[in-house]
Design a protein around this motif. Structure first.
Motif, PDB file in Angstrom:
ATOM      1  N   SER A  68       5.225 -10.903   4.159  1.00 45.92           N
ATOM      2  CA  SER A  68       3.896 -10.283   4.222  1.00 45.92           C
ATOM      3  C   SER A  68       3.919  -8.802   3.854  1.00 45.92           C
ATOM      4  O   SER A  68       2.889  -8.138   3.889  1.00 45.92           O
ATOM      5  CB  SER A  68       3.318 -10.439   5.636  1.00 45.92           C
ATOM      6  OG  SER A  68       4.167  -9.833   6.593  1.00 45.92           O
ATOM      7  N   LEU A  69       5.093  -8.275   3.488  1.00 47.42           N
ATOM      8  CA  LEU A  69       5.229  -6.846   3.249  1.00 47.42           C
ATOM      9  C   LEU A  69       4.323  -6.357   2.126  1.00 47.42           C
ATOM     10  O   LEU A  69       3.659  -5.326   2.245  1.00 47.42           O
ATOM     11  CB  LEU A  69       6.687  -6.513   2.921  1.00 47.42           C
ATOM     12  CG  LEU A  69       6.975  -5.046   2.575  1.00 47.42           C
ATOM     13  CD1 LEU A  69       6.590  -4.130   3.724  1.00 47.42           C
ATOM     14  CD2 LEU A  69       8.449  -4.874   2.214  1.00 47.42           C
ATOM     15  N   LYS A  70       4.272  -7.107   1.019  1.00 45.21           N
ATOM     16  CA  LYS A  70       3.477  -6.666  -0.120  1.00 45.21           C
ATOM     17  C   LYS A  70       2.004  -6.571   0.245  1.00 45.21           C
ATOM     18  O   LYS A  70       1.319  -5.603  -0.111  1.00 45.21           O
ATOM     19  CB  LYS A  70       3.659  -7.618  -1.299  1.00 45.21           C
ATOM     20  CG  LYS A  70       2.936  -7.162  -2.562  1.00 45.21           C
ATOM     21  CD  LYS A  70       3.223  -8.086  -3.739  1.00 45.21           C
ATOM     22  CE  LYS A  70       2.506  -7.606  -4.990  1.00 45.21           C
ATOM     23  NZ  LYS A  70       2.741  -8.499  -6.151  1.00 45.21           N
ATOM     24  N   GLN A  71       1.500  -7.551   0.987  1.00 41.54           N
ATOM     25  CA  GLN A  71       0.089  -7.523   1.383  1.00 41.54           C
ATOM     26  C   GLN A  71      -0.203  -6.321   2.270  1.00 41.54           C
ATOM     27  O   GLN A  71      -1.218  -5.635   2.106  1.00 41.54           O
ATOM     28  CB  GLN A  71      -0.275  -8.815   2.112  1.00 41.54           C
ATOM     29  CG  GLN A  71      -1.755  -8.878   2.487  1.00 41.54           C
ATOM     30  CD  GLN A  71      -2.062 -10.017   3.433  1.00 41.54           C
ATOM     31  OE1 GLN A  71      -1.451 -10.124   4.485  1.00 41.54           O
ATOM     32  NE2 GLN A  71      -2.998 -10.861   3.055  1.00 41.54           N
ATOM     33  N   VAL A  72       0.698  -6.036   3.203  1.00 46.37           N
ATOM     34  CA  VAL A  72       0.502  -4.893   4.094  1.00 46.37           C
ATOM     35  C   VAL A  72       0.567  -3.588   3.309  1.00 46.37           C
ATOM     36  O   VAL A  72      -0.279  -2.699   3.460  1.00 46.37           O
ATOM     37  CB  VAL A  72       1.560  -4.904   5.220  1.00 46.37           C
ATOM     38  CG1 VAL A  72       1.503  -3.611   6.022  1.00 46.37           C
ATOM     39  CG2 VAL A  72       1.347  -6.102   6.138  1.00 46.37           C
ATOM     40  N   ALA A  73       1.567  -3.475   2.429  1.00 47.10           N
ATOM     41  CA  ALA A  73       1.761  -2.236   1.677  1.00 47.10           C
ATOM     42  C   ALA A  73       0.609  -1.956   0.722  1.00 47.10           C
ATOM     43  O   ALA A  73       0.250  -0.796   0.498  1.00 47.10           O
ATOM     44  CB  ALA A  73       3.078  -2.303   0.908  1.00 47.10           C
ATOM     45  N   GLU A  74       0.044  -3.009   0.152  1.00 49.35           N
ATOM     46  CA  GLU A  74      -1.013  -2.827  -0.836  1.00 49.35           C
ATOM     47  C   GLU A  74      -2.411  -2.838  -0.239  1.00 49.35           C
ATOM     48  O   GLU A  74      -3.394  -2.851  -0.970  1.00 49.35           O
ATOM     49  CB  GLU A  74      -0.897  -3.914  -1.912  1.00 49.35           C
ATOM     50  CG  GLU A  74       0.358  -3.768  -2.765  1.00 49.35           C
ATOM     51  CD  GLU A  74       0.416  -4.768  -3.900  1.00 49.35           C
ATOM     52  OE1 GLU A  74      -0.412  -5.708  -3.894  1.00 49.35           O
ATOM     53  OE2 GLU A  74       1.274  -4.620  -4.776  1.00 49.35           O
ATOM     54  N   GLY A  83     -23.612  -1.261   5.385  1.00 53.58           N
ATOM     55  CA  GLY A  83     -22.166  -1.175   5.465  1.00 53.58           C
ATOM     56  C   GLY A  83     -21.480  -2.147   4.514  1.00 53.58           C
ATOM     57  O   GLY A  83     -22.070  -3.130   4.064  1.00 53.58           O
ATOM     58  N   TYR A  84     -20.231  -1.871   4.212  1.00 58.38           N
ATOM     59  CA  TYR A  84     -19.434  -2.694   3.302  1.00 58.38           C
ATOM     60  C   TYR A  84     -18.773  -3.815   4.104  1.00 58.38           C
ATOM     61  O   TYR A  84     -17.871  -3.578   4.904  1.00 58.38           O
ATOM     62  CB  TYR A  84     -18.390  -1.821   2.612  1.00 58.38           C
ATOM     63  CG  TYR A  84     -17.385  -2.570   1.767  1.00 58.38           C
ATOM     64  CD1 TYR A  84     -17.771  -3.601   0.919  1.00 58.38           C
ATOM     65  CD2 TYR A  84     -16.039  -2.224   1.799  1.00 58.38           C
ATOM     66  CE1 TYR A  84     -16.857  -4.275   0.145  1.00 58.38           C
ATOM     67  CE2 TYR A  84     -15.107  -2.887   1.017  1.00 58.38           C
ATOM     68  CZ  TYR A  84     -15.522  -3.904   0.191  1.00 58.38           C
ATOM     69  OH  TYR A  84     -14.607  -4.566  -0.574  1.00 58.38           O
ATOM     70  N   VAL A  85     -19.230  -5.061   3.905  1.00 62.57           N
ATOM     71  CA  VAL A  85     -18.657  -6.215   4.606  1.00 62.57           C
ATOM     72  C   VAL A  85     -17.318  -6.557   3.963  1.00 62.57           C
ATOM     73  O   VAL A  85     -17.226  -6.821   2.770  1.00 62.57           O
ATOM     74  CB  VAL A  85     -19.607  -7.427   4.548  1.00 62.57           C
ATOM     75  CG1 VAL A  85     -18.965  -8.631   5.233  1.00 62.57           C
ATOM     76  CG2 VAL A  85     -20.943  -7.087   5.212  1.00 62.57           C
ATOM     77  N   HIS A  86     -16.251  -6.563   4.764  1.00 65.26           N
ATOM     78  CA  HIS A  86     -14.916  -6.787   4.225  1.00 65.26           C
ATOM     79  C   HIS A  86     -13.986  -7.293   5.321  1.00 65.26           C
ATOM     80  O   HIS A  86     -14.352  -7.313   6.504  1.00 65.26           O
ATOM     81  CB  HIS A  86     -14.358  -5.475   3.660  1.00 65.26           C
ATOM     82  CG  HIS A  86     -14.113  -4.430   4.708  1.00 65.26           C
ATOM     83  ND1 HIS A  86     -15.148  -3.739   5.322  1.00 65.26           N
ATOM     84  CD2 HIS A  86     -12.971  -3.962   5.271  1.00 65.26           C
ATOM     85  CE1 HIS A  86     -14.645  -2.897   6.213  1.00 65.26           C
ATOM     86  NE2 HIS A  86     -13.322  -3.022   6.201  1.00 65.26           N
ATOM     87  N   VAL A  87     -12.802  -7.698   4.927  1.00 73.59           N
ATOM     88  CA  VAL A  87     -11.722  -7.986   5.880  1.00 73.59           C
ATOM     89  C   VAL A  87     -10.575  -7.037   5.567  1.00 73.59           C
ATOM     90  O   VAL A  87     -10.339  -6.675   4.415  1.00 73.59           O
ATOM     91  CB  VAL A  87     -11.251  -9.448   5.813  1.00 73.59           C
ATOM     92  CG1 VAL A  87     -12.387 -10.407   6.130  1.00 73.59           C
ATOM     93  CG2 VAL A  87     -10.637  -9.784   4.457  1.00 73.59           C
ATOM     94  N   ASP A  88      -9.859  -6.604   6.599  1.00 72.09           N
ATOM     95  CA  ASP A  88      -8.711  -5.726   6.380  1.00 72.09           C
ATOM     96  C   ASP A  88      -7.482  -6.509   5.932  1.00 72.09           C
ATOM     97  O   ASP A  88      -6.689  -6.026   5.126  1.00 72.09           O
ATOM     98  CB  ASP A  88      -8.394  -4.950   7.663  1.00 72.09           C
ATOM     99  CG  ASP A  88      -9.456  -3.893   7.973  1.00 72.09           C
ATOM    100  OD1 ASP A  88      -9.977  -3.291   7.020  1.00 72.09           O
ATOM    101  OD2 ASP A  88      -9.766  -3.704   9.156  1.00 72.09           O
ATOM    102  N   PHE A  89      -7.323  -7.717   6.476  1.00 72.96           N
ATOM    103  CA  PHE A  89      -6.174  -8.551   6.133  1.00 72.96           C
ATOM    104  C   PHE A  89      -6.599 -10.012   6.085  1.00 72.96           C
ATOM    105  O   PHE A  89      -7.592 -10.415   6.703  1.00 72.96           O
ATOM    106  CB  PHE A  89      -5.048  -8.390   7.166  1.00 72.96           C
ATOM    107  CG  PHE A  89      -4.478  -7.011   7.235  1.00 72.96           C
ATOM    108  CD1 PHE A  89      -3.543  -6.577   6.310  1.00 72.96           C
ATOM    109  CD2 PHE A  89      -4.884  -6.121   8.218  1.00 72.96           C
ATOM    110  CE1 PHE A  89      -3.020  -5.303   6.362  1.00 72.96           C
ATOM    111  CE2 PHE A  89      -4.375  -4.844   8.291  1.00 72.96           C
ATOM    112  CZ  PHE A  89      -3.435  -4.429   7.352  1.00 72.96           C
ATOM    113  N   SER A  90      -5.832 -10.805   5.346  1.00 68.74           N
ATOM    114  CA  SER A  90      -6.048 -12.246   5.285  1.00 68.74           C
ATOM    115  C   SER A  90      -4.710 -12.913   5.012  1.00 68.74           C
ATOM    116  O   SER A  90      -3.893 -12.412   4.235  1.00 68.74           O
ATOM    117  CB  SER A  90      -7.061 -12.596   4.179  1.00 68.74           C
ATOM    118  OG  SER A  90      -7.330 -13.973   4.165  1.00 68.74           O
ATOM    119  N   LYS A  91      -4.460 -14.027   5.677  1.00 63.22           N
ATOM    120  CA  LYS A  91      -3.242 -14.824   5.465  1.00 63.22           C
ATOM    121  C   LYS A  91      -1.964 -14.070   5.815  1.00 63.22           C
ATOM    122  O   LYS A  91      -0.910 -14.316   5.228  1.00 63.22           O
ATOM    123  CB  LYS A  91      -3.183 -15.323   4.018  1.00 63.22           C
ATOM    124  CG  LYS A  91      -4.363 -16.207   3.613  1.00 63.22           C
ATOM    125  CD  LYS A  91      -4.256 -16.662   2.182  1.00 63.22           C
ATOM    126  CE  LYS A  91      -5.464 -17.510   1.790  1.00 63.22           C
ATOM    127  NZ  LYS A  91      -5.421 -17.935   0.376  1.00 63.22           N
TER     128      LYS A  91
END
Length: 569
Positions: free
Chosen positions: A466-472, A377-385
């Motif tokens: 945080s909008l840009k991080q969520v949108a992108e 599987g691909y180890v990743h995080v969905d969001f950070s900071k």
């Protein structure tokens, strides 16, 4: 006699090893109580506990007891890596064990400081650095640490002048309960001093190794997480079986009993369920990094909707046949929200918002994940900071085996990992937020024709910062990173005042779509056929392709159950 022998074997059992200092007396007392409890549990005399809390005292103790480089060995192993979070307790635990201590258990305590505290500790550190014997610590090392402290002092003064009053260092103290090795020399049984526990000896600092030569443990043995039963609407963050808190935002939440069945019923009614089962047959699977557009019919209104199917690329040597199926325009998105409302998703949002102390929440993206085989599987995080204000919530819809479906990873600054596995259930959903490292667990259901199917719902307290991080997070699927549309959703599904809910959802704020590229009226084709092909036109011609409802039709501010009376809720 047995008690006397144990007293001889255990002279001193606890040491604090950390990158920070204990500030409050009650914090020190909390640590002492923790240490005493660990020793009592193991049958050791708790009155032999010593908690060393002052940075100055601790380092002088280390030097004076000929364990000169315990601290330095930690630092040199971390050198060259700018930490974004401190090493985990398990990393310190393992490092201490290698120095000859029998580690009983370990934990972390978070720390925070005023700028005056930081200044005081740095000034103390400068004083004892000046006093260090250069025969035991090299002049270059003294100079390096001295300059580091001076640079930090300058930085603190700059921040104080700028009006800041306190700092969150993001640091932890590490409590290590350990039995010191006894002195095994031949001595008379009555000579207590001869059998006293002695600290380990480290003859020289651990040599610095460049980052590219450091071999971090990235394939650890699987550990257990604590998974108690949860009632609907109850949220509990992950904890390791030894009591350590998981260092990302991951949690289990009890879901309403009707949620899973409602989502399955809706996905089947759309025809998406059958499309998933057919697409996931080995001979029908999409090629990696490809997308196709689907036209489906609402089971509620009979209206035609657009969904998309995507198979992501296999990143960094991973191998998985996971496919994503997502609502692909505003009309399909809005109806999927009503299905969630019917399933009682308000209870999940209330659990998240209340537990995390948030102001408001919205579910801004809905999709279905499907997989039959994953070798890695691909180890990743969905969001950070995001400040714990954005997360993905997973609801199990179908799992074809008794094997765990999700891998959970915790990683320290130098790359050492802890790994656990999560088995999905029909009663509990999984929340993955900031720095929650995870991956699809290894599986192969092809022999039985099974398909693992999971609902994926993205949730956020939307804010300008945080909008840009969520949108992108992922521009591949609707709403294609359209920040104006996403921000128009803010706060519509839950707030701390109790005036917003999915059940009585009043929809988004007013929004007017604008094409992100020029010439869309020509680019889309005579019959807008390019709008149904995944590419630049579809992802940028927001208005011309008609993915968003006109406000005259959408009617912002009115309850959705009034606007769309044909829906079941």
């Amino acid at each position: 006699m047995e008690k006397r022998m144990r007293m001889r074997q255990v002279e001193e059992v606890v040491s604090v090893v950390s990158n920070e200092n204990v500030k409050e007396e009650e914090e020190g007392e909390r640590k002492r109580l923790w240490a005493e409890e660990q020793m009592r549990r193991l049958g050791y005399p708790s009155n032999k506990v010593e908690v060393v809390s002052s940075l100055n005292e601790r380092l002088k103790m280390i030097l004076n007891n000929n364990t000169t480089n315990i601290l330095f060995s930690f630092h040199t192993q971390l050198s060259g890596v700018h930490p974004q979070k401190p090493p985990t307790a398990s990393f310190i635990h393992r490092t201490i064990s290698r120095m000859g201590l029998n580690v009983v258990t370990s934990t972390t305590f978070p720390t925070s400081y005023s700028y005056d505290d930081v200044t005081s500790y740095l000034e103390e550190a400068v004083e004892w650095i000046d006093e260090l014997d250069t025969q035991r610590v090299s002049q270059d090392m003294k100079k390096s640490y001295y300059q580091m402290c001076l640079n930090l002092l300058d930085r603190v003064e700059d921040l104080k002048e700028a009006g800041y009053e306190e700092v969150d260092t993001g640091g932890y103290e590490y409590m290590i309960a350990a039995q010191l090795p006894k002195n095994d020399s031949d001595h008379d049984d009555d000579d207590d001093d001869a059998h006293a526990a002695v600290p380990p000896t480290v003859e020289a600092p651990t040599p610095y190794q460049p980052k590219e030569k450091y071999q971090a443990d990235q394939d650890p043995n699987v550990e257990h997480l604590l998974f108690p039963p949860l009632a609907p609407g109850v949220m509990e963050t992950y904890k390791w079986a030894n009591g350590d808190a998981y260092d990302g935002l991951s949690a289990r939440i009890g879901i309403p009993p009707q949620l899973r069945d409602t989502v399955i019923e809706y996905v089947k009614g759309l025809g998406i369920w059958d499309i998933i089962l057919d697409t996931m047959k080995p001979e029908n699977q999409m090629r990696p990094d490809s997308t196709k557009i689907l036209t489906v019919k609402s089971p509620y209104s009979g209206q035609n909707f657009t969904w998309s199917a995507k198979r992501p690329d296999n990143f960094y040597g991973t191998s998985s046949d996971m496919h994503w199926f997502d609502a692909a325009d505003e009309a399909s998105h809005e109806e999927a929200l009503r299905a969630l409302a019917k399933g009682g998703f308000d209870e999940v949002l209330n659990a998240i918002g209340t537990y995390l102390g948030l102001d408001h929440l919205v579910s801004f993206s809905i999709g279905i994940l499907a997989v039959t085989k994953a070798d890695k599987g691909y180890v990743h995080v969905d969001f950070s900071k995001s400040g714990k204000k954005a997360a993905n919530f997973l609801v199990n819809l179908q799992t074809p085996s008794d094997e765990p479906e999700l891998t959970v990873i915790e990683e320290d600054d130098v790359g050492n990992r802890r790994r656990a596995q999560v088995k999905y259930s029909n009663e509990v959903g999984i929340l993955n937020g900031d720095d929650a490292m995870h991956a699809t667990n290894e599986c192969n259901h092809r022999a039985t024709g099974g398909v693992r199917i999971t609902a994926s719902i993205f949730i956020s307290q939307l804010e300008k910062a945080s909008l840009k991080q969520v949108a992108e997070h992922d521009r591949y699927y609707f709403p294609f990173g359209n920040m104006d549309w996403i921000f128009a959703q803010r706060g519509r599904h839950w707030n701390k005042e109790g005036t917003a809910s999915m059940l009585d959802d009043k929809g988004r704020k007013p929004f007017e779509p604008v094409d992100a590229i020029e010439g869309c009226e020509y680019r889309v084709g005579e019959n807008k056929e390019e709008c149904m092909v995944h590419g630049e036109v579809r992802m940028n011609c927001y208005k011309t392709c008609g993915f968003f409802k006109d406000d005259s039709e959408y009617r912002p501010g009115e309850e959705r159950k009034v606007v769309s009376a044909d829906l079941p809720i």
